[in-house]
Scaffold this motif. Structure first.
Motif, PDB file in Angstrom:
ATOM      1  N   LEU A  41       0.839  -1.191   0.000  1.00 31.15           N
ATOM      2  CA  LEU A  41       0.000   0.000   0.000  1.00 31.15           C
ATOM      3  C   LEU A  41       0.876   1.243   0.000  1.00 31.15           C
ATOM      4  O   LEU A  41       1.675   1.442   0.917  1.00 31.15           O
ATOM      5  CB  LEU A  41      -0.896  -0.032   1.243  1.00 31.15           C
ATOM      6  CG  LEU A  41      -1.945   1.030   1.414  1.00 31.15           C
ATOM      7  CD1 LEU A  41      -2.976   0.953   0.304  1.00 31.15           C
ATOM      8  CD2 LEU A  41      -2.629   0.879   2.755  1.00 31.15           C
ATOM      9  N   ASN A  42       0.745   2.049  -1.045  1.00 33.53           N
ATOM     10  CA  ASN A  42       1.521   3.300  -1.152  1.00 33.53           C
ATOM     11  C   ASN A  42       3.017   3.067  -0.950  1.00 33.53           C
ATOM     12  O   ASN A  42       3.684   3.827  -0.250  1.00 33.53           O
ATOM     13  CB  ASN A  42       1.009   4.338  -0.160  1.00 33.53           C
ATOM     14  CG  ASN A  42      -0.445   4.681  -0.379  1.00 33.53           C
ATOM     15  OD1 ASN A  42      -0.919   4.686  -1.508  1.00 33.53           O
ATOM     16  ND2 ASN A  42      -1.157   4.938   0.698  1.00 33.53           N
ATOM     17  N   GLY A  43       3.542   2.013  -1.531  1.00 35.64           N
ATOM     18  CA  GLY A  43       4.962   1.720  -1.427  1.00 35.64           C
ATOM     19  C   GLY A  43       5.385   1.079  -0.117  1.00 35.64           C
ATOM     20  O   GLY A  43       6.571   0.830   0.096  1.00 35.64           O
ATOM     21  N   GLU A  44       4.452   0.826   0.769  1.00 39.36           N
ATOM     22  CA  GLU A  44       4.750   0.207   2.061  1.00 39.36           C
ATOM     23  C   GLU A  44       4.296  -1.250   2.051  1.00 39.36           C
ATOM     24  O   GLU A  44       3.254  -1.583   1.491  1.00 39.36           O
ATOM     25  CB  GLU A  44       4.018   0.935   3.202  1.00 39.36           C
ATOM     26  CG  GLU A  44       4.418   2.372   3.385  1.00 39.36           C
ATOM     27  CD  GLU A  44       5.818   2.546   3.930  1.00 39.36           C
ATOM     28  OE1 GLU A  44       6.312   1.646   4.642  1.00 39.36           O
ATOM     29  OE2 GLU A  44       6.431   3.582   3.638  1.00 39.36           O
ATOM     30  N   CYS A  45       5.074  -2.099   2.699  1.00 42.80           N
ATOM     31  CA  CYS A  45       4.704  -3.497   2.881  1.00 42.80           C
ATOM     32  C   CYS A  45       4.173  -3.646   4.303  1.00 42.80           C
ATOM     33  O   CYS A  45       4.930  -3.527   5.269  1.00 42.80           O
ATOM     34  CB  CYS A  45       5.919  -4.395   2.665  1.00 42.80           C
ATOM     35  SG  CYS A  45       5.541  -6.147   2.889  1.00 42.80           S
TER      36      CYS A  45
END
Length: 123
Positions: A41-45
């Protein structure tokens, strides 16, 4: 104040609807039949863990990251209810064992009646 993780509870038969909804929020990587995975999500894991019968008939969905779109469990619960129409339960706020037992049973339920605090004693 942003919580360090998000944890919500729902009835076991509502888990597929919530997982479908999570998949619309980002890329849900949860292998079939598994209870652990990730939400990209939005570059976050964001690690995701599903714990069946964590509280009686209620399943826990835990997003182990402060980097979710929801600052609190209550915000996430409200978003899940709005998307699925299924009752969601969560803690009223961040609670730790050092806070004592007085607030341990204070919970929030989000359903067609709105958001309401209630006592949900541990088994």
């Amino acid at each position: 104040m942003r919580q360090p993780d998000i944890e919500i509870y729902l009835r076991e038969d509502h888990v597929p609807a919530v997982l479908d909804w999570l998949g619309t929020q980002g890329q849900l990587q949860l292998p079939a039949g598994k209870r652990q995975g990730n939400l990209m999500l939005n570059g976050e894991c964001i690690p995701v863990q599903i714990i069946p019968k964590a509280a009686g008939k209620w399943t826990s969905i835990w997003l182990d990251s402060p980097d979710t779109p929801w600052a609190t469990d209550a915000e996430c619960a409200q978003a899940v209810f709005a998307a699925t129409g299924h009752e969601v339960r969560c803690s009223v706020g961040t609670w730790q064992e050092t806070d004592g037992e007085a607030d341990a049973d204070r919970w929030l339920k989000v359903n067609a009646n709105g958001a309401e605090e209630f006592s949900w004693p541990s088994p």
